[in-house]
Design a protein around this motif. Sequence first.
Motif, short mmCIF file in Angstrom:
data_model
loop_
_atom_site.label_atom_id
_atom_site.label_comp_id
_atom_site.label_asym_id
_atom_site.label_seq_id
_atom_site.Cartn_x
_atom_site.Cartn_y
_atom_site.Cartn_z
N LEU A 288 1.02 -1.17 0.35
CA LEU A 288 0.17 -0.23 0.17
C LEU A 288 0.86 1.61 0.34
O LEU A 288 0.18 2.03 -0.45
N LYS B 147 -6.56 2.23 0.54
CA LYS B 147 -5.57 2.30 0.07
C LYS B 147 -5.58 1.44 -1.25
O LYS B 147 -4.28 1.88 -1.83
N PHE B 148 -5.33 -0.15 -1.46
CA PHE B 148 -5.34 -1.39 -2.25
C PHE B 148 -6.06 -0.38 -4.01
O PHE B 148 -5.18 -0.78 -4.23
#
Length: 257
Positions: free
Chosen positions: A165, A199-200
């Motif tokens: 991330l 976030k991914f």
Amino acid sequence: MVRLRVEVSRDLKALAYGELESLCELSDGSLDLIDDTKDLIINYRGSLESLKRRFCRAALIRRAWVIDDTNETLFAELDRSRYRTLKRGRKDNIVSIDLRIARLLVNLARTNENEVFLDPFVGSGIIAQEAMLVGAHVIGIDTNPRYLSMVGSGVYTDSINSDSLLSPIKDNSIHSIATDPPYNRLSISNIDLDSFYRKFAEESFRILRRGGYIAFSHPTYVDSLDWFLNLGFELVISGLQYVHGGLTRLIYVFRKP
């Protein structure tokens, strides 16, 4: 234009169509679905010789026939026995994805020879290894350096011990992503699931090239769709994989426009 009848795995029929579509695209062709009552009946526009070379890498396709006005001619018959040798499980605290699903994700992501492929949660290394088998330049990322040794090493591989991330991958540099992200408290104890998938999605959008694809799976109780759509990803296909009585997984494929 040629008409084909394609026999596929019945348990993942919707995803089998997605795999067929991806293999047609990788062959510089296109298809129209005519019927899916039993097998998949398609009209294919493109080189049959090129498509035949791609068929050999399929996970869910078993046989295909060319249909003309009077008969059917066998076009391809695939030995899928290797996909029965490894099922999803846990070994040495590492969760291994079903080998058939690993190859499916690689195909759905339009992973191509000599292009850059990324698995940002490499774990057991099975998805990365499948990408290597189709000739991609593979990057594997994991926070645990012990897992990275499972990817192997060579001219066409690069292992990175990092938080995916917050990866060192530069913007717009990856052609395709396929992965099986962590999804429970034990795997990502320092962040909640909602924040993790947000976030991914953001990191995937940053590093994928325009026109690049990402394919990944997670349990149905995880909600990631809106995070990807809100960033501008286009949903290409989704489908369910029944794993066992307590777990059904959702497979998504997105394209960065």
